[in-house]
Design an enzyme around this catalytic site. Sequence first.
Site, PDB file in Angstrom:
ATOM      1  N   ASP A  54     -10.430 -74.162  -6.601  1.00  0.00           N
ATOM      2  CA  ASP A  54     -10.477 -74.902  -7.857  1.00  0.00           C
ATOM      3  C   ASP A  54      -9.605 -76.157  -7.807  1.00  0.00           C
ATOM      4  OD1 ASP A  54     -11.884 -72.682  -8.606  1.00  0.00           O
ATOM      5  OD2 ASP A  54     -10.763 -72.318 -10.454  1.00  0.00           O
ATOM      6  N   HIS A  71      -6.683 -72.480  -4.913  1.00  0.00           N
ATOM      7  CA  HIS A  71      -6.641 -73.846  -5.436  1.00  0.00           C
ATOM      8  C   HIS A  71      -6.616 -74.871  -4.307  1.00  0.00           C
ATOM      9  CE1 HIS A  71      -5.514 -71.599  -9.059  1.00  0.00           C
ATOM     10  NE2 HIS A  71      -6.042 -72.617  -9.711  1.00  0.00           N
TER      11      HIS A  71
HETATM   12 ZN    ZN Z   1      -8.421 -75.190 -12.664  1.00  0.00          ZN
END
Ligand code: ZN
Length: 351
Positions: free
Chosen positions: A157, A310
């Site tokens: 992400d 992430h």
């Molecule tokens: Zn996010």
Amino acid sequence: MSEDKTDHCEERQRRKRINLYKRIIIIVIVAIILLPTLLCIILFCRLNSLQKDFSELRAYIEASERTAQAGTSSKGTGQGAGLNMENDGRVPVKDNDTADSTTDETPQESADVNVSDTENTHETESVTDDNETSGNTQQLIEQAVEQGRKVVYLTFDDGPGDNTENLLDVLDEYDVKATFFVNGHQGYETALNRIVMEGHTLALHTYTHEYESVYGSVASFAEEIITLQDYLTDVTGFRPYIFRFPGGSSNSGTPLPITEYIDYLNENNLIYFDWNVSSGDGGGDLSAQQVHDNVLNGVASNDISVVLMHDAAYRMTTFEAVPMIIESLQDMDALILPITADTKPVHHHIN
Ligand code: ZN
């Protein structure tokens, strides 16, 4: 007497000249007639030769075309499958990490997460094109689960960012395809195109990732998605339709019930995914080993895992952990896949 002789000589010479002229005239006339005739004969022979060459060439071309058509017909199915493979509904996502995104997507307990039994109703052209390929992938997944193999979807992400291309290099090195839920960060066009071209899934994570803008109203939620879709389409030629909520669908920061945003997604053929395994890299400063262990522990408790990580430049331990995670997963013969339109969605419990 001498005059007669002289006259006679002159007469003979005159006749000689006349005969010479006659011969010259005859030769010229014959030449005038013969030369064009000869030229015609030569040209006629040459024409015949060229016509023969042309016939042979035409026969060769026709034979080649027939061979090519026969080849195309026999390979038609395979080529179609190849096209489907290239356009298999993968959705790349763009990362928009800002300082306040550090707190988003807090890890969910496995008990709070379930794999939705809802059939995927997403209908787009690319999904339709992908039926054959997705059918094969579904078979592969079912077989893997039956054999006790783990099925794992690695998702990243908040990209793209300065490390996205490094991450893509690592994934390429291990021949692993992942899913990138991206934001509208500018200046990473090469990374975005690589995500699409290298077979990963480009997916949506809203344009700004800022909660006030994303969740302020359904209209602003829609604008966040459409602006990002338009941007990604301009950059890559691919219009993503797989989505992840900033903070996940169970985040408590929305002024409206999450169902209102979900209704918008459903009405617009957008598919959302949460996760059932968190690497924990969205929280405090974890070592690469801790990130690795969190992922592997989570994978151990699921047949099918959607792993949250992430793609942000400041999360260096995630990048260090990715090769370790992949090696561990490959050692245990896990099936690592990118999310597609046919992947069974993982949804958090709705608040
Ligand atoms: Zn996010």
